[in-house]
Design a protein around this motif. Sequence first.
Motif, short mmCIF file in Angstrom:
data_model
loop_
_atom_site.label_atom_id
_atom_site.label_comp_id
_atom_site.label_asym_id
_atom_site.label_seq_id
_atom_site.Cartn_x
_atom_site.Cartn_y
_atom_site.Cartn_z
N ALA A 1 0.84 -1.21 0.00
CA ALA A 1 0.00 0.00 0.00
C ALA A 1 0.88 1.25 0.00
O ALA A 1 0.57 2.24 -0.68
CB ALA A 1 -0.91 -0.01 1.22
N PRO B 1 -7.82 7.32 5.09
CA PRO B 1 -7.13 6.04 5.01
C PRO B 1 -7.96 4.96 5.71
O PRO B 1 -8.65 5.24 6.70
CB PRO B 1 -5.82 6.30 5.77
CG PRO B 1 -6.12 7.45 6.66
CD PRO B 1 -7.14 8.28 5.96
N TRP B 2 -7.89 3.75 5.16
CA TRP B 2 -8.75 2.68 5.68
C TRP B 2 -7.96 1.38 5.78
O TRP B 2 -7.16 1.07 4.89
CB TRP B 2 -9.94 2.52 4.75
CG TRP B 2 -10.78 1.30 5.00
CD1 TRP B 2 -11.79 1.18 5.89
CD2 TRP B 2 -10.66 0.03 4.34
NE1 TRP B 2 -12.31 -0.09 5.84
CE2 TRP B 2 -11.65 -0.82 4.90
CE3 TRP B 2 -9.83 -0.48 3.36
CZ2 TRP B 2 -11.82 -2.13 4.49
CZ3 TRP B 2 -10.00 -1.80 2.96
CH2 TRP B 2 -10.99 -2.61 3.51
N VAL C 1 -6.38 -2.71 2.78
CA VAL C 1 -5.84 -1.37 3.06
C VAL C 1 -6.15 -0.46 1.87
O VAL C 1 -5.99 -0.88 0.72
CB VAL C 1 -4.31 -1.41 3.27
CG1 VAL C 1 -3.78 -0.01 3.57
CG2 VAL C 1 -3.92 -2.35 4.39
N LEU C 2 -6.60 0.73 2.17
CA LEU C 2 -6.77 1.74 1.12
C LEU C 2 -6.04 2.99 1.57
O LEU C 2 -6.38 3.58 2.59
CB LEU C 2 -8.26 2.05 0.89
CG LEU C 2 -8.56 3.14 -0.13
CD1 LEU C 2 -8.10 2.74 -1.54
CD2 LEU C 2 -10.05 3.46 -0.16
N VAL C 3 -5.01 3.34 0.80
CA VAL C 3 -4.22 4.52 1.19
C VAL C 3 -4.82 5.74 0.51
O VAL C 3 -4.56 6.03 -0.64
CB VAL C 3 -2.75 4.36 0.78
CG1 VAL C 3 -1.93 5.54 1.30
CG2 VAL C 3 -2.20 3.08 1.34
#
Lengths: 222, 240
Positions: free
Chosen positions: B110, B165-166, B158-160
Amino acid sequence: MCKNFLHLLSFFVIFLSFSAEAQTFKVHDLERLIKNHPMMKNYDPKTNRFRNTPSEARPLEEIDAGIISTKEEISALEKEKKTVLGSSMKKTLDAEAEKELWKKLNDMGNRIKELKQNLLDLTELQATNGVPPASRLLPIAREILLDIKEEITTNENEIVLNYLPRFYQPPPNLIKNPLKNFFANPDQTESLLNYIKHANLMSLLFSGVAAPVLYNERNLNN
Amino acid sequence: MKRGKLLLLILLLMIGASQIKQAFACSLAVHDWKLVFFMKLPISAPIFPLAEFNFLKANFREKPADKVFWVSKHGWLNHFLSGFVHAIPGWPAEMTWNLINSQTSILGLAQQNSSDATAPIIMGSDLNFLKIAFFSDYNSNYSCHQLVVMNNSRIRGVLVNPDTPWAQEMNGMSWVSLIFYQLPYPGRIMSFSAFPYQSARVSLFEDHDYVESLLMHKLLKRRPDMEIDPFIFDFPELPD
């Protein structure tokens, strides 16, 4: 005094299944048995719920305050989670640090999930003026019923009859399934089709209708 | 190779059955399932990303990115079957699924993609197991059976995104279940169901008439009238 609850229990007990090969017949006054059950001491006729059980009604002020504090806690935790993740993305993490990070994120995530569920429950309670849904009564009704069943039956080969319910209990009102009108007009094909469509639900309530009775055209003409 | 063929057959059955019109769940019979066979196999990657699909849907209301990088120790079967993910209804099917055959940390991956304006969702599946269980129904004198094939894995996503952010982790689970009377051939199959679809069990096929006839002949035990909860028809929890 507890008319509605007695209706609910009567509904369950009427549809109790007993073996057709019964050897003994007994008659019981179900209403008396229900009234004598220890759980009935907790019954609150004003709210139709039981005190000290999950069905108990809660004051609206308490619910409103709970909603506000839960929302604040969710917001703070979500902000903290984003900060922790955002700062971690800016540095290189070794395997141990990464493991710790996931643990921290999971703990926060689980707490947020729990709080969101609480918020949902509180919002639903608020909408019903603090009275939990009737579905919360079902486990209690089942418990009372099982106790009574245990008390009045001694073996499986018994048929237990109840005095007729004191109050009239209409048939269950199923959506798109107008029970009362099924046989009002024999030409209402739609009603019959609806009946067949819901046959599996009906048979859960009435085992006798599990096998549908169909007439062919020749029988109808005769 | 033999195992690969078995898994392929199961998946093709699952995909084929998804085309069948959804039927009412059978809840007329009451089963007392006894576990007669159980096997747990470590596998390199989930056979089909059904739980991963559900993971995305459960965490986002709408598509948060155009691409998803699915990280696991993928084999040829995963590469082939992942193409069918686009046949499942839902927005994750509209995303581009890139299978990354790696053991790299998904947080590291990520970080590498964080400068990308269209950052993908990085999703990893590890600790993958396949559980195969065979149940027999005591209430039908062990004539009714249920075969369950379950896939367990740990899913991390994961999401950057600089603003939001998640990252999320969950224990992924997907399964298919086949219930049949005596033998698993057409005409004796009572139901075929899968999990998860919209986070729930979905009945893909059910032969209601057949179940009715078995009940009428007292070959199955009819659910007592007291038990009116239609959702109590799943199998017992599988061993760890």
